[in-house]
Design an enzyme around this catalytic site. Structure first.
Site, mmCIF file in Angstrom:
data_model
loop_
_atom_site.group_PDB
_atom_site.id
_atom_site.type_symbol
_atom_site.label_atom_id
_atom_site.label_comp_id
_atom_site.label_asym_id
_atom_site.label_seq_id
_atom_site.Cartn_x
_atom_site.Cartn_y
_atom_site.Cartn_z
ATOM 1 N N ASP A 67 -11.517 -38.269 -1.084
ATOM 2 C CA ASP A 67 -10.663 -37.244 -1.697
ATOM 3 C C ASP A 67 -9.182 -37.523 -1.481
ATOM 4 O OD1 ASP A 67 -12.704 -35.729 -2.649
ATOM 5 O OD2 ASP A 67 -12.681 -34.285 -1.004
ATOM 6 N N LYS A 89 -7.469 -35.927 -7.870
ATOM 7 C CA LYS A 89 -6.585 -35.865 -9.032
ATOM 8 C C LYS A 89 -5.704 -37.109 -9.060
ATOM 9 C CE LYS A 89 -5.261 -31.565 -10.173
ATOM 10 N NZ LYS A 89 -4.560 -30.318 -10.011
ATOM 11 N N MET A 204 -4.580 -23.602 1.950
ATOM 12 C CA MET A 204 -4.231 -23.505 0.530
ATOM 13 C C MET A 204 -3.496 -22.197 0.218
ATOM 14 S SD MET A 204 -7.830 -24.947 -1.021
ATOM 15 C CE MET A 204 -8.895 -24.247 0.223
#
Ligand code: SAH
Length: 288
Positions: A67, A89, A204
């Protein structure tokens, strides 16, 4: 220390060897078998915070699916001959969905590969490791979980913030500031969270910090409660910013603290003035 029984390591090893447990390099680590997935936590960032099992998995895997939060330096320790697959991403492209990743893991395992699924921190702490292992279990793919040091505990230690301390908090709440749809999570009991523990450790949470802080204050949390924002914890570029609950939202807008970041609400960060040990000289070593 007086009164502490001492023993030489040599005697200790001889005793342990007799019981079947000797030196690390003499021990048989669990075999990483073909067709298995090991779901491994890489820790918050500093390579030295990985576990022995994680390192062992790196020496015996065929492919690493990693990741964005995995420190790329760690990947240099993977055995030559293995492949690296990025599952985060990249370059503005949307990240692969959780379903895509799970399908890929199943595909790799079913082709007989030893799959190391490497995640930041601990795979079961806001890391979707639960979802991934569920899918593997349903597909009949054998797996093992190797826990990692989570950023909300080990990362804070690098900022001199103990997650618990007998003088500040006997309880701590871990929560996420972000749900699957990208919003402040609605299905947590903010009313209860605001007052249930002296220290809140939020993952987060930077993006919605203003909203979260307002919700906590409306639920009775004091406005001058300290807020620490620990960015890039355990890495040489680590930064810690201090604000309070009342000003947190504005602070984030004005200063855009780097992410990933952990937000700590409560007096755990008071200890930092004395415990902030991770100074410039120590940061020169990239292992930890
Ligand atoms: N499984 C991970 C968490 C994944 S969720 C763990 O156990 O740590 C991603 C969030 O983790 C980030 O948004 C941030 O809040 C936190 N995080 C991960 N690595 C971090 C780091 N080095 N410094 C600060 N926060 C980190």
């Amino acid at each position: 220390m007086t009164g502490t029984p001492t023993k030489s390591v040599k005697d200790w090893q001889a005793e342990k060897a007799a019981n079947g447990f000797a030196r690390l390099d003499a021990e048989a680590f669990p075999i990483f078998e073909e067709g298995w997935v090991w779901l491994v936590g890489a820790g918050p960032g500093a390579p030295g915070l990985m576990s022995l099992l994680a390192y062992h998995a790196m020496q015996h895997c065929d492919v690493v699916v990693y990741d964005a939060l995995v420190n790329p330096d760690i990947l240099g320790w993977v055995r030559v001959g293995a492949e690296l697959e990025y599952a985060g991403k990249r370059g503005g492209k949307p990240s692969p969905t959780q379903k895509d990743i799970s399908i890929r893991l199943i595909e790799l395992a079913k082709s007989g590969k030893r799959v190391l699924r490497l995640k930041g921190g601990d795979p079961f702490m806001f890391g979707r490791g639960g979802e991934e292992s569920q899918t593997l279990a349903k597909a009949g793919v054998p797996f093992r979980i190797v826990p990692g040091i989570t950023s909300g505990v080990g990362g804070l230690a690098y900022a001199g913030i103990p997650a618990t301390h007998r003088d500040t908090n006997h309880a701590v709440i871990f929560l996420t500031g972000h749900d699957a749809s990208g919003n402040m999570p609605a299905n947590v009991n903010w009313q209860a969270i605001a007052t249930a523990a002296p220290v809140l450790v939020m993952y987060m949470a930077v993006k919605h910090l203003g909203e979260i802080a307002a919700t906590l204050m409306a639920a009775g949390r004091t406005a001058d409660d300290p807020v620490a924002i620990v960015s890039n914890a355990s890495l040489p570029q680590q930064q810690v910013a201090m604000t309070n609950l009342k000003e947190a939202g504005q602070f984030v807008l004005a200063n855009s603290p780097p992410t990933p970041a952990i937000v700590v609400v409560g007096h755990a960060s008071d200890w930092r003035s004395l415990l902030d040990w991770y100074g410039p000289a120590l940061r020169e070593n990239k292992i930890g």
